[in-house]
Design a protein around this motif. Sequence first.
Motif, PDB file in Angstrom:
ATOM      1  N   ILE A  47       0.876  -1.175   0.000  1.00  0.00           N
ATOM      2  CA  ILE A  47       0.000   0.000   0.000  1.00  0.00           C
ATOM      3  C   ILE A  47       0.911   1.223   0.000  1.00  0.00           C
ATOM      4  O   ILE A  47       1.522   1.554   1.018  1.00  0.00           O
ATOM      5  CB  ILE A  47      -0.927   0.009   1.220  1.00  0.00           C
ATOM      6  N   ASN A  48       1.008   1.878  -1.145  1.00  0.00           N
ATOM      7  CA  ASN A  48       1.921   3.024  -1.302  1.00  0.00           C
ATOM      8  C   ASN A  48       1.180   4.338  -1.045  1.00  0.00           C
ATOM      9  O   ASN A  48      -0.036   4.367  -0.932  1.00  0.00           O
ATOM     10  CB  ASN A  48       2.526   3.000  -2.702  1.00  0.00           C
ATOM     11  N   LYS A  49       1.949   5.421  -0.960  1.00  0.00           N
ATOM     12  CA  LYS A  49       1.434   6.758  -0.655  1.00  0.00           C
ATOM     13  C   LYS A  49       0.811   6.782   0.735  1.00  0.00           C
ATOM     14  O   LYS A  49      -0.215   7.427   0.984  1.00  0.00           O
ATOM     15  CB  LYS A  49       0.412   7.212  -1.702  1.00  0.00           C
ATOM     16  N   GLY A  50       1.461   6.060   1.650  1.00  0.00           N
ATOM     17  CA  GLY A  50       0.956   5.956   3.005  1.00  0.00           C
ATOM     18  C   GLY A  50       0.943   7.267   3.759  1.00  0.00           C
ATOM     19  O   GLY A  50       0.256   7.387   4.781  1.00  0.00           O
ATOM     20  N   ASP A  51       1.695   8.259   3.285  1.00  0.00           N
ATOM     21  CA  ASP A  51       1.718   9.556   3.944  1.00  0.00           C
ATOM     22  C   ASP A  51       0.433  10.351   3.708  1.00  0.00           C
ATOM     23  O   ASP A  51       0.217  11.380   4.355  1.00  0.00           O
ATOM     24  CB  ASP A  51       2.918  10.369   3.459  1.00  0.00           C
ATOM     25  N   THR A  79       7.885   7.996  -1.749  1.00  0.00           N
ATOM     26  CA  THR A  79       8.499   9.311  -1.968  1.00  0.00           C
ATOM     27  C   THR A  79       9.103   9.863  -0.684  1.00  0.00           C
ATOM     28  O   THR A  79      10.070  10.612  -0.721  1.00  0.00           O
ATOM     29  CB  THR A  79       7.462  10.308  -2.517  1.00  0.00           C
ATOM     30  N   GLY A  80       8.521   9.477   0.467  1.00  0.00           N
ATOM     31  CA  GLY A  80       9.058   9.927   1.749  1.00  0.00           C
ATOM     32  C   GLY A  80      10.045   8.958   2.361  1.00  0.00           C
ATOM     33  O   GLY A  80      10.545   9.197   3.453  1.00  0.00           O
ATOM     34  N   ILE A 116       9.059   3.318  -5.758  1.00  0.00           N
ATOM     35  CA  ILE A 116       9.441   2.284  -4.800  1.00  0.00           C
ATOM     36  C   ILE A 116      10.843   1.765  -5.110  1.00  0.00           C
ATOM     37  O   ILE A 116      11.657   1.554  -4.200  1.00  0.00           O
ATOM     38  CB  ILE A 116       8.407   1.141  -4.808  1.00  0.00           C
ATOM     39  N   ILE A 117      11.152   1.563  -6.384  1.00  0.00           N
ATOM     40  CA  ILE A 117      12.500   1.131  -6.754  1.00  0.00           C
ATOM     41  C   ILE A 117      13.524   2.180  -6.334  1.00  0.00           C
ATOM     42  O   ILE A 117      14.574   1.866  -5.773  1.00  0.00           O
ATOM     43  CB  ILE A 117      12.592   0.862  -8.264  1.00  0.00           C
ATOM     44  N   ASN A 118      13.208   3.440  -6.591  1.00  0.00           N
ATOM     45  CA  ASN A 118      14.115   4.516  -6.179  1.00  0.00           C
ATOM     46  C   ASN A 118      14.341   4.495  -4.672  1.00  0.00           C
ATOM     47  O   ASN A 118      15.462   4.670  -4.183  1.00  0.00           O
ATOM     48  CB  ASN A 118      13.544   5.880  -6.592  1.00  0.00           C
ATOM     49  N   ALA A 119      13.258   4.279  -3.913  1.00  0.00           N
ATOM     50  CA  ALA A 119      13.370   4.258  -2.456  1.00  0.00           C
ATOM     51  C   ALA A 119      14.198   3.068  -1.983  1.00  0.00           C
ATOM     52  O   ALA A 119      15.024   3.192  -1.070  1.00  0.00           O
ATOM     53  CB  ALA A 119      11.975   4.218  -1.835  1.00  0.00           C
TER      54      ALA A 119
END
Length: 268
Positions: A47-51, A79-80, A116-119
């Motif tokens: 679940i992305n964009k959890g912020d 992203t965070g 997600i790969i970047n993170a």
Amino acid sequence: MIRKVLALINKSDVVVEVVDSREPDLTRSRKIEDISRRKDKKLLIVINKGDLIPLDVLQKWKEYIERKDEIPTVYISATGHLGTKVLRDKIKELLGGKQEGIVVLVGYPKTGKSSIINALKGRHSATTSKFPMSYGYTKAVQLFRVDSRLYIWDTPGIIPPDGNELERIIRGINVDKLEDPVRAAKLLFDRIQQFDPNVIKNVYKLDYSDYYDFLNKLALKRGWIYKTTKEPNIDEAAKVLIRDYHDGKIIYYTYPPDVKTDDKSSSV
């Protein structure tokens, strides 16, 4: 394009499905999940964009998916860079004792697979873009080495987004290809209003009486006027609503179907 994704599932050890925290249920691909299970692949939902939503709502979605569908689930903000270690550890747990493993990331456009790969890598290396199908959007399959044990395939979003019209909008349809953006955006507008009637007013700093009044006022505020008729360009206003949703500017959240009313009120 879906054939390429299926081929990569065959070559991978773990299938990681990325969904949007605001609409986890509507951004899941049951088709991919079913295929992964039939091929006896390890499956993980992220679940992305959890912020964008409250932590306790994220936890409720995680518990719901794991309880109802028995699919391991984690939540992060790519992203965070929040939850990245949890994700990495969960992937390696699913790989078991393998010295090396290959993961394939799947998901609809704008769920944040490349982020997600970047993170995971700790630096920008995967192609990302602002809008679905715009310049820079991931069109080709790419393989990235995350560390000495882990490789990840980055795949294009499942194109075209499937489902009914509302589901296709939420799943990242290209707004410039919509035959009637005004009608399409109304479905999203109504969905947002259902969960938070004030969010659109707060985002655009507009007071309006209904959907069409909103489009007219937004177009006038932005200076979008047809040269010939001098009427507000509500088509452009409708497209912006959809784009802003995918860009994370419009924040609302849904609950799992089994959450009771009392539990919902305690999260607001």
